[in-house]
Design an enzyme around this catalytic site. Structure first.
Site, PDB file in Angstrom:
ATOM      1  N   THR A 184      30.839  50.713  14.720  1.00 26.92           N
ATOM      2  CA  THR A 184      31.047  49.673  15.734  1.00 26.92           C
ATOM      3  C   THR A 184      32.535  49.451  15.879  1.00 26.92           C
ATOM      4  OG1 THR A 184      31.156  47.815  14.201  1.00 26.92           O
ATOM      5  CG2 THR A 184      28.947  48.453  14.963  1.00 26.92           C
ATOM      6  N   THR A 225      33.746  47.156  12.832  1.00 25.08           N
ATOM      7  CA  THR A 225      33.879  47.713  11.478  1.00 25.08           C
ATOM      8  C   THR A 225      34.717  48.976  11.476  1.00 25.08           C
ATOM      9  OG1 THR A 225      31.910  49.071  11.728  1.00 25.08           O
ATOM     10  CG2 THR A 225      31.605  46.850  10.846  1.00 25.08           C
ATOM     11  N   ARG A 226      34.629  49.762  12.575  1.00 25.09           N
ATOM     12  CA  ARG A 226      35.311  51.065  12.685  1.00 25.09           C
ATOM     13  C   ARG A 226      34.980  51.969  11.505  1.00 25.09           C
ATOM     14  NH1 ARG A 226      40.965  49.499  13.054  1.00 25.09           N
ATOM     15  NH2 ARG A 226      41.511  51.620  13.668  1.00 25.09           N
ATOM     16  N   ASP A 240      46.072  70.122  32.146  1.00 21.46           N
ATOM     17  CA  ASP A 240      45.574  68.988  31.378  1.00 21.46           C
ATOM     18  C   ASP A 240      45.203  69.469  29.991  1.00 21.46           C
ATOM     19  OD1 ASP A 240      45.787  66.901  33.149  1.00 21.46           O
ATOM     20  OD2 ASP A 240      44.006  67.553  34.249  1.00 21.46           O
TER      21      ASP A 240
END
Lengths: 678, 555, 30
Positions: free
Chosen positions: A376, A379-380, A307
């Site tokens: 958020t 808004t990123r 992985d």
């Protein structure tokens, strides 16, 4: 003080092994080891003949008894090796057993019942399917699956890791292991193991060697050793007939000595100790093998599925570079990026601050009264608003473009594209409405993995990286880490398909996994390592369980498997190569009376026929004792191609096996003469 | 010059074997042009050639075919006095001698406890022995091909069809080569006639009976099929059996031709020529070492008999070198024909010959038998050392596991059983001891040589030893059976179990089974497991004899 | 060779053959 304890434990271990070496003489246990059983029978016969000679006052009784003593010692040394190997496991089992205390537990009629309605039973009577309510301070009575609630669990008793882990209903973190302790909160769990079948029980049995069964390779090797013993039996029992042709009578004691020196006592005596020690090395690495077969299979693995997250990379993206736009000072960008990230507690944010510190030497302190603008999903963006009105932001490209109403200038836009193409993540940094530059975030490959994979490649093992990333990102990381291949946007089905494809091509596959959806792939793989933190479905499907839940352990397991096989092969080769010298010691001693010319075969120049035979027998016993540490530690193993390994081991154990006894037997002969023992 | 001659001999041998291997590969794959004849022949015999056999069916077919061959030959030998083609009026063979002779020819040993010209009718020679010379060789070749398939072919369950493999071996490989060789030998002066012996008056006026007969044909197949049973009692030392240097060289080459070709056939069928070359190299190294010993001792000669090469028991027309080459070839390949008397070779030359036979005739060995015998050592070598690279031992991508090791050990046990147990009895039982001609260790060597030769299915002997003794004819017959079938059956079983295993991919982690390292390993395995087992008895025989000789004592 | 040695040697040899034969043919029981 601690050193004294350790020394005491060690001497206890040795004392126990010494006791074991005598109790293991019991024919009911010894018969399972053919070479040693045969040695013991011959030793007994020699003892009888020696005592008979002693009683009748025949000359040579002393020599016969001397030989008998060394034949017995040979068996005792083998038993000692096995006892020592088992002892180390037993010490570990005792500490595990200490966590298995009998407590009273609260059993619920159904998972949703009120804990107040619980009835109390003794923990050891719990059966699979029952529901148990456990709360902070309780020891988890046996293995189970969380059905309700969430708790932090201290698993140090099993894993040695003291930081508590979260266990909750649903998902991949729902399994509870017996013997661990609930640190806070409560859960309702369904018992998954019947009494005596829990993980802890299995682990105790395994490290104690109680469930030890011979592995396939061990059985095959044993057959070969039996075959060799049988051949040498033919050689030795026909010898008196052949010798009688020339009128030579060979005493039975001499024949016994020749026989035991020729049969492969070295490997025969150490074979089981090697196996136990190999399992013990795994236990030390905190890996539990559900069968010895799995450890051997690990040595045969051709393809490793790894992985990406946690094995190859650290698992989160980190700031790799800060690239300023045209006309912007790099220091200004670094300051702005640092300010925008000062209050950001995410690993990405912290890594940006770190990167800025690297560039600036220091980072600005948190300005008083500054307001944090958290990230958020809408808004990123995240950043900091200072009291002087300056506003610092960092965020996704389109979010920053929307915020500032500007597009990055040409050169910067090209940088952004380049970062995205390379598999990294670009973040724009802005002050107010001005775009200052771009932060290059990327998955950081763990240091050292590249050389590790190169070693694996040299051993003929292909590494395949499994990742959920898009092919672009995956390719970039694969190239950087040096894996041979990758599987991007992987789903459990794709993993399973990949394993089947590899197996159809004649390759053995190893993988590790933790989620329930990994279970089919774990079961399909030839070697499946489940993380202890994983679901019980995954643990059930796997054949090895890593208590530390560290995916890199897979590589460790492969190395331990290979070392186990190499140790067996090396000692077998050594044992057989030893015979050359033994023939040259014993044969002239037997025949020189009938054919004085055969003295030329005495190339070691041993003092007398008696001392020659004694030296060979003594060497045979001493070499077994001398190789006990090697058997327990395992033969030194550096990853290399099979051809290189063969060349090295053939030189050390094959050629060495031919030369060492010549030197050893001669040395013992000199000692015997010096001590006047012949 | 000597070295150049040997090099030339080897060059021609390898070149011819490489060509032959290509032809053999095509034949065993099935040539469309020949398929019609094969099918008609086998259908006529009631066999369906398209039905492939598992190992057990293959082994049963081998055993059944050889059992019938045994029955027919035994009846012919016992009743030859009543049967036609007997111009010299030779009577039926004694039961124990017929038992020994029959087994000897069916197992491709050709141990001759009889003297051909005195005890066999032409019918026995032609329809009895020559037939077995072909089919016993064909049996070995068929088994070898089946075993090679087991190791090399793709995963499956069957090893091929025995009747088809046998027919192909005899019709398209042994027969054409024999015809060519027989014509060449007849040209060189070997008789090929059905007329009886000639009575001649010698210059001193005495009367001499000169035996002749259909010799050329039988001699050709005796060499090509590693049979070794001569038409005449003294074999290829007889001027009618081996008249010239040219016939001698042709026969020497024929002895090793098919066994060497089998190494290369193995490489071709494995799809990796290096595998065949590795096995060839291991055999060649041991052969060269043994030949060197024999050459040095024979050319140097026995100082106690005077200066010069050891010419006792050798033909003047061949000399020490050609006799040494023949001795090495005939004992390495389980041929057993001789052009000089091995009994008279120097002690350590005798030792080399005994070792060549006692390790199981794996240095080129019998046609087919040498290769599958060597594969037995390969299995053991790979298993022993394969663990040292940290993987389950694999050969050609297939794992060697408990079943294969058990079978390999069982097959391997037949050599000590035959040589040591058989030899021990022959060295102690008074009824057997009457065979021994010479005193001391040389007499002991005669026993050892006989039992090594029989177990290895070689057939040559230390001539002084009286082979026609009921104990020894019977015991050697049993030992020949052991040396043949106790190896064939387990090896077919190994092949049958290997072919069921998936082939794993070759990586740099796989055990390399080609190259000098593997060749060294294989040689050491043969020497340590094979030769060392017989070290004690060899010490009592040729080694004791040599040390006594150096001390000025002779036997 | 003295009779006692011969008998003891033969008995031990016989027992070893049987035991080793069993170990060779039924390895899984060992």
């Amino acid at each position: 003080m601690i050193r004294d304890d350790k020394a005491a434990a060690m001497s206890g271990l040795y004392m126990a092994a010494v006791r074991q070496s005598v109790t293991k003489l019991d024919p009911r246990t010894l018969w399972r080891n053919p070479v040693m059983f045969v040695t013991a029978i011959v030793a007994a016969m020699t003892t009888v003949l020696g005592l008979r000679d002693l009683a009748s006052g025949t000359a040579g009784a002393g020599v016969a008894l001397h030989i008998a003593v060394w034949l017995w010692l040979c068996v005792l040394f083998a038993n000692f090796a096995e006892g020592l190997a088992e002892g180390r496991g037993r010490a570990r089992a005792d500490t595990l057993r200490a966590t298995k205390s009998e407590t009273r537990v609260r059993v619920l009629a159904d998972p949703d019942a009120d804990p107040a309605t619980a009835s109390e039973v003794v923990s050891t009577t719990l059966r699979a399917g029952q529901f148990v309510y456990i709360a902070a301070g309780d020891i988890v009575p046996t293995d189970g699956e969380v059905l309700r609630g969430m708790a932090s669990v201290n698993e140090s008793a099993i894993t040695g890791e003291s930081a508590p882990v979260i266990r909750e209903a649903g998902g991949d973190r729902s399994s509870l292991t017996g013997g661990t302790t609930i640190a806070s909160d409560w859960v309702v769990m369904q018992v998954t193991a019947d009494p005596g079948k829990s993980f802890l029980d299995r682990m105790i049995a395994l490290v104690e060697g109680a469930e030890r069964q011979k592995t396939p390779n061990e059985i095959a090797l044993n057959i070969l050793l039996v075959g060799l013993t049988l051949i040498f039996l033919f050689v030795v029992v026909t010898l008196p007939a052949f010798a009688s042709y020339s009128g030579t009578v060979i005493p039975v004691v001499t024949l016994a000595a020749l026989f035991v020196t020729l049969i492969p006592t070295t490997i025969g005596g150490l074979l089981s100790a090697i196996g136990i020690a190999g399992m013990d090395r795994l236990v030390k690495a905190n890996v539990i093998a559900k069968s010895g077969r799995a450890v051997e299979a690990a040595g045969d693995v051709d393809t490793l599925l790894l992985d990406k997250t946690g094995t190859i990379t650290f698992g989160n993206r980190q700031a790799f570079a800060l690239i300023a736009g045209a006309g912007v000072d790099a220091r200004r960008l670094a300051e702005a990026a640092a300010l925008a990230s000062l209050a950001d507690e995410t690993p990405e944010g912290k890594s940006i601050v770190e990167k800025a510190r690297e560039m600036l030497g220091s980072v600005p302190a948190m300005p008083a009264g500054a307001a944090f603008v958290p990230f958020t999903a809408q808004t990123r963006l995240s950043g900091l608003d200072l009291t002087d009105g300056r506003r610092f932001r960092k965020g996704a490209i389109d979010a920053v473009i929307r915020l500032t109403g500007q597009t990055p200038p040409g050169a910067l836009a090209a940088q952004v594209d380049a970062i995205a193409r390379s598999g990294g993540t670009p973040l724009l940094v802005a002050e107010g409405a001005q775009i200052l530059g771009v932060v290059h975030l990327k998955d950081i490959v763990k240091p050292g993995v590249r050389t590790r994979f190169a070693e694996l490649r040299a051993m003929g093992i292909r590494t395949v990286m499994i990742t959920g990333d898009n092919p672009l990102t995956a390719a970039a990381i694969a190239a950087e880490a040096g894996v041979d291949d990758f599987l991007a946007e992987a789903t459990p089905e794709m993993k399973l398909d990949l394993i089947r494809r590899e197996q159809a091509g004649g390759r053995l596959v190893a993988m590790c996994g933790d989620g329930s959806n990994d279970a089919p792939a774990l079961a399909q793989a030839d070697v499946g390592v489940a993380m202890n933190s994983g679901t019980s479905a995954a643990k059930e499907a796997a054949n090895l369980i890593d208590l530390d839940s560290d995916p890199t352990k897979l590589i460790e397991v492969v190395l331990v498997g290979k070392q186990l096989l190499i140790s067996r092969g090396a000692l077998t080769t050594f044992s057989i190569a030893n015979d050359v010298a033994k023939y040259f010691a014993v044969l002239p001693a037997i025949f020189v009376a009938a054919y004085p010319g055969l003295g030329v075969l005495n190339i070691m120049g041993l003092a007398s026929p008696t001392s020659a035979i004694l030296s060979a027998v003594i060497f045979n016993a001493l070499i077994l004792a001398a190789l006990v540490p090697l058997a327990l530690r395992g033969v030194q193993y550096k990853p290399a191609s099979a051809a290189a390994l063969l060349r090295r081991n053939l030189a050390v154990y094959g050629l060495g096996g031919m030369i060492v006894p010549f030197v050893g037997i001669k040395a013992i002969d000199l000692c015997l003469v010096a001590l006047n023992l012949t | 010059m000597t070295l150049f001659s040997y090099a030339l001999y080897f060059g021609v041998l390898v070149g011819a074997a490489l060509c032959l291997a290509v032809w053999m590969g095509r034949v065993y794959d099935g040539l469309p042009a020949l398929a019609g004849i094969e099918r008609r022949l086998l259908r006529g015999a009631g066999v369906d050639p398209s039905r492939d056999m598992g190992w057990a069916a293959y082994a049963m077919a081998v055993l059944a075919f050889n059992l019938v061959g045994f029955g027919v030959l035994y009846v012919v030998l016992r009743g030859q006095g009543l049967l036609p083609l007997n111009p010299d009026g030779i009577g039926g063979m004694a039961p124990d001698l017929a038992f020994n002779t029959t087994i000897s020819f069916v197992t491709n040993t050709n141990w001759q406890a009889y003297s051909g010209e005195a005890q066999l009718s032409y019918l026995s020679q032609m329809a009895g022995l020559t037939v077995q010379n072909f089919v016993s060789a064909g049996t070995g070749m068929a088994v070898a091909v089946a075993v090679i398939r087991g190791f090399t072919a793709a995963k499956g369950a069957t090893l091929g069809n025995f009747w088809l493999d046998l027919t192909r071996s005899v019709l398209w490989i042994l027969l054409p080569l024999s015809v060519v060789l027989a014509l060449f030998l007849a040209w060189q002066g070997v008789p090929q006639t059905l007329q009886g012996a000639v009575t001649a008056t010698t210059v001193e006026g005495g009367e001499q009976i000169i035996a002749r007969g259909p010799a050329a044909a039988q001699i050709a197949i005796k060499q090509l099929g590693t049979n070794g049973g001569g038409f005449f009692g003294v074999n290829s030392a007889h001027p009618f059996e081996n008249p010239t240097i040219a016939s001698n060289l042709a026969q020497s080459l024929s002895i090793l031709l098919i066994p060497v070709a089998f190494c290369f056939l193995f490489g071709r069928m494995a799809g990796d020529r290096r595998q065949g070359w590795a096995i060839f190299a291991a055999m060649a190294v041991m052969f060269a070492a043994g030949l060197a010993v024999i050459h040095v001792y024979e050319v140097a000669g026995n100082p106690s008999l005077g200066i010069g090469a050891n010419m006792e028991g050798k033909e003047q027309r061949f000399g020490a070198m050609l006799s040494a080459l023949w001795a090495a070839s005939t004992t390495a390949a389980s041929n057993g024909s001789v052009n000089a008397m091995h009994d008279s070779f120097m002690p350590l030359s005798g030792l080399v010959m005994m070792v060549f036979m006692a390790i199981g005739e794996v240095i080129f060995g019998g046609v087919g038998a040498g290769l599958y015998g060597m594969l037995l050592y390969v299995v053991l070598a790979v298993f022993l050392a394969g663990l040292m690279v940290g993987r389950t031992p694999e050969y050609l991508g297939r794992k060697i596991e408990a079943r294969e090791v058990t079978l390999a050990v069982l097959a391997f046990l037949s050599m000590p059983l035959g040589i040591l147990v058989g030899g021990a009895l022959a060295a102690t039982v008074p009824a057997a001891l009457t065979s021994v001609q010479d005193a001391g260790p040389h007499g002991f060597g005669e026993i050892l040589y006989a039992y090594s030769s029989a177990t290895g299915n070689n057939g040559s002997a230390f001539g002084g030893w009286g082979a026609a003794n009921p104990w020894n004819t019977t015991a050697l017959g049993l030992v020949m059976l052991l040396g043949r079938y106790a190896i064939i059956v387990p090896l077919l079983a190994i092949a049958g179990s290997m072919i069921r295993k998936p082939k794993s991919a070759t990586t740099s982690g796989s055990f390399p089974t080609h190259g000098p390292l593997f060749v060294t390993l294989l040689v050491l395995t043969v020497l340590i497991l094979g030769a060392l087992t017989f070290f004690p008895v060899l010490a009592l025989g040729p080694v004791a004899e040599e040390t006594a000789r150096m001390a000025g004592q002779s036997f | 060779m003295p009779l006692f040695d011969l008998i003891l040697g033969a008995a031990v040899t016989g027992a070893l053959f049987v035991y080793l034969g069993a170990a060779l043919l039924w390895p899984h029981r060992f």
